[in-house]
Design an enzyme around this catalytic site. Structure first.
Site, PDB file in Angstrom:
ATOM      1  N   ASP A 125      49.645  34.232  15.018  1.00 11.44           N
ATOM      2  CA  ASP A 125      49.642  35.583  14.494  1.00 11.44           C
ATOM      3  C   ASP A 125      48.474  36.336  15.147  1.00 11.44           C
ATOM      4  OD1 ASP A 125      50.261  37.849  13.007  1.00 11.44           O
ATOM      5  OD2 ASP A 125      50.567  36.720  11.165  1.00 11.44           O
ATOM      6  N   TYR A 126      48.388  37.606  14.863  1.00  8.53           N
ATOM      7  CA  TYR A 126      47.453  38.527  15.502  1.00  8.53           C
ATOM      8  C   TYR A 126      46.000  38.028  15.380  1.00  8.53           C
ATOM      9  CZ  TYR A 126      46.148  43.355  16.885  1.00  8.53           C
ATOM     10  OH  TYR A 126      45.682  44.484  17.538  1.00  8.53           O
TER      11      TYR A 126
END
Length: 764
Positions: A289-290
């Protein structure tokens, strides 16, 4: 080596491989691996690492990409893909740099958060799950894939399959509720919808199941927070939807932000390799994820070089945004902290995905400007979105059959969400056309024409606290705050309401009050809106609450004092028209809750498939000293899992089983008669639950094991049957062995988890 010679060599190696007759004995996956290896053999270390880098694509613009840092990185082979770059022209330009200006010409993959539709938006996932219609859910993913692929996108970061029992956590809006069985069925449907049968079909896109793992169980419901649970609970209650997505062939998996057993998911080898690959057989690639790799620094696991090496060794293949792989892996390799084989393995998986998408064959296959103008946000797509939205609505209360409304008289439409197109989409709708959504006011006007009079007033702000409301609007979906005093707005609303036959109150949350980083400590109905409702109640007019929400809300007062409550979630592009369809009876509501609504915040976590205690409260009792209960509120929820009313009524007969004594691999059939005893044709979700009465470990009081959505005409009766197999009785025991145990089982069938018919059988 000259760039053009290199590209020719790649093409020749792939071509030679394709014509090698010996390869006919290989599986399709093996062929893709060998094709990837033919490219891998020509790559430098820097180019391999570059494929593991996934930056955001916001600064690419047509004709300007070559002058940006991102454009230079693409040209230098330092980028494997881009995400959230919107528009086929921009995507084509980025792809042009990759295939025409980089040394090897390796195409990029383009991802986007296509969560509940692309430009044509469906209800938020929690809302779509309330349809309990797997064919319909699969079609929503298929249409989203068709629109996104028409605009250059070939990868979505969906489905989110995180089980959650805590509505304080804002991202419940993006999931499918609290139940692992239903969550698994939805995960499978979504993957099939996005990916179809052939990823090289230009109408399909690569799916990404997220967030692996356990992201839906943060302590205190606070996003990104610590998760701590037993292996038994992981396997039995939280893993099934992820596993179902893998078994459905999902192409990619996204890591979670949280830690699992003290190790952040992005650096957790047990999760990413032992569980995901070795136990479940996942063969796609893993993306973080980011900035999740970088965030392991704040988790306390070392500097960027250390956590990047940890992630690669754990089994992570692609680094989203953080650039830890890009900037540290070569140094870590030189210091012996990682191996080149680990880099090769990650790179190979990404190349295989690109081959499966057909990008090496035609890098511009998703860049057809004709498709972009003819297949997105079409009238047919919007009609389908309207249909889905209407089926997602859950009728929570309908005292004295206030609904459906008549198409005459005077209607007072009151509330801050009555005339707000931008907030109809809900959270995670990054590609949507918010200003073209249909507001509730639009929808009612479209439905009524000149048949009835509509009076409108705002009545209240979303919340009294202006600072809180500003935080809610951070993603650009304005709440349109009114600067008048609360007293002025309420007075105006009461004056309007006094002239009407019925009040339709459009209240609840703004779109971004739920979603990522939108946790709440208190899920009670906002004070500003409850004050409005109390004033409207004094008029004596019937009140229909149209509830906009991305999470269960505590609404005990509303349930006790309002005449009707229709939960419409955030219904997407066609929200207003779909709500009007249900309010005026053109569609009979059939949605059922996939998440329990508590009576107050203090009951959280509350979920139907809880275990018993050694001191259970007697059924139907409120309080008994030295029993498991509260002093101030009953144990029961406000609205249970699976709950939802209809404009008609349904009657359940008794359960009939094919045999009360079952042995071994025999099949059990459980049947029940369902009758539509009302005046409307309608659909009912018939739910099958099973309880393992005596087991080697504590087991839930009931577990969903089947469901059918049944359409019945007024007065019609059907026999509904479920087939039950040993597989439906299996669970992970104390030693995490997956098995079933002979003994007594309760079979339950009904319209929600709290109202079921029950019979017992013995299975040896």
């Amino acid at each position: 080596m000259n760039r053009y010679i290199t590209i020719i060599l790649i093409g020749l190696s792939i071509l030679i491989f394709s014509f090698d007759s010996s390869q006919t004995r290989l599986s399709e996956d093996e062929k893709y691996i060998q094709k990837a290896d033919s490219v891998l053999a020509l790559m430098t270390l820097g180019e391999k690492i570059g494929q593991l880098n996934l930056p955001a694509g916001g600064d690419i613009t047509t004709g300007q990409a070559t002058s940006t840092d991102l454009g230079q990185n693409i040209k230098d082979g330092k980028t494997g893909g881009l995400f959230n770059l919107k528009g086929v022209e921009k995507i084509r330009e980025a792809q042009r740099i990759a295939v025409e200006e980089s040394r090897l010409g390796i195409p990029l993959i383009f991802g986007m958060d296509v969560i509940h539709g692309y430009e044509t938006l469906f209800p938020i996932p929690l809302g779509v799950s309330a349809t309990w219609d797997m064919d319909l859910i699969e079609k929503t993913a298929r249409m989203a894939a068709k629109e996104a692929s028409a605009d250059g996108i070939n990868w979505t970061f969906s489905p989110m399959t995180d089980i959650s029992r805590d509505p304080r956590w804002g991202r419940v809006s993006e999931g499918n509720g609290e139940d692992p069985y239903l969550g698994a069925k939805i995960a499978e449907a979504m993957v099939k919808g996005y990916q179809g049968d052939d990823l090289s079909d230009i109408h399909t896109i690569l799916a990404c199941v997220k967030h692996f793992a356990l992201y839906g169980a943060p302590e205190a419901g606070r996003d990104y927070h610590t998760v701590d649970m037993s292996r038994n609970r992981m396997y039995n209650e939280y893993f099934p939807p992820y596993k179902a997505a893998v078994e459905a062939g999902v192409g990619t998996v996204m890591t979670a932000f949280n830690d699992v057993d003290g190790l952040p998911a992005s650096g957790n080898r047990w999760l990413m390799t032992e569980m995901l690959r070795n136990q479940w057989g996942f063969d796609g690639f893993v993306v973080t994820d980011y900035t999740a790799i970088n965030e392991m620094i704040d988790h306390g696991l070392g500097d960027l070089q250390n956590v990047s090496a940890l992630a690669l060794k754990a089994g992570v293949d692609m680094d989203m945004v953080g650039e830890g792989f890009l900037t540290t892996l070569e140094k870590s390799l030189g210091e012996g902290k990682i191996t080149e084989e680990q880099i090769d393995s990650a790179c190979r998986r990404i190349l295989v995905a690109k081959f499966k998408l057909g990008l090496f064959e035609d890098p511009y296959r998703y860049c057809d400007t004709e498709r972009a103008t003819t297949e997105i946000f079409t009238a047919d797509n919007r009609r389908f979105a309207r249909e889905v939205a209407a089926q997602s609505f859950v009728l929570l209360k309908n005292e004295n059959q206030v609904l459906p409304l008549q198409k005459n008289g005077t209607i007072a439409l009151i509330g801050p969400l009555a005339d707000n197109r931008e907030n109809m989409a809900g959270t995670w709708s990054v590609a949507g056309r918010f200003d073209e959504s249909v507001s509730l006011k639009d929808g009612i006007e479209n439905a009524l024409g000149d048949q009835a009079k509509i009076l409108h007033a705002r009545g209240a702000n979303i919340v009294n606290d202006a600072d809180l409301e500003a935080r809610v609007s951070i993603f650009g979906k304005p709440t349109l705050r009114d600067e008048r005093s609360a007293e002025e707005m309420i007075q105006e609303a009461v004056e309007i309401a006094s002239q009407a036959d019925v009040i339709v109150a459009a209240l609840g949350e703004a779109a971004e009050m739920s979603g990522e980083a939108s946790s709440l400590s208190d899920i009670e109905f906002p004070e500003s809106q409850r004050d409005l409702l109390k004033a409207l109640k004094e008029t004596g007019k019937p009140i229909v609450l149209v509830l906009f929400t991305g999470r269960p809300r505590a609404m005990t007062w509303e349930n006790e004092n309002l005449d009707a409550i229709l939960n419409v979630w955030f219904a997407g592009s066609e929200a207003g028209d779909a709500i009007a369809d249900v309010l005026f009876g053109d569609v009979n509501p059939s949605g059922k809750l996939t998440m329990t609504f508590p009576q107050n915040t203090g009951q959280i976590p509350i979920y139907y498939n809880h275990k018993n205690t050694g001191r259970p409260l007697a059924e139907g009792a409120w309080f008994e000293k030295f029993r498991s209960n509260y002093l101030d509120v009953p144990n029961e929820p406000l609205y249970p899992f699976g709950y939802g009313l209809s404009y008609t009524t349904f009657n359940y007969g008794g359960i009939k089983v094919s045999n009360e004594q079952i042995k071994g691999d025999q099949k059990l059939t459980a049947s029940i008669e369902l009758s539509n005893t009302g005046k409307f044709d309608g659909a009912e979700v018939v739910q099958l639950y099973i309880r393992d009465v005596v087991a080697s470990i504590t087991r839930p009081m009931r577990e969903l094991k089947g469901f059918q959505k049944v359409n019945l005409k007024a007065g019609e009766t059907k026999t509904i049957s479920f087939e039950i197999f040993i597989e439906d009785l299996k669970f992970y025991n104390y030693d995490i062995d997956y098995l079933w145990e002979p003994g007594e089982f309760e079979i339950m069938i009904g319209g929600n988890a709290s109202e079921v018919k029950v019979t017992s059988i013995t299975w040896n």
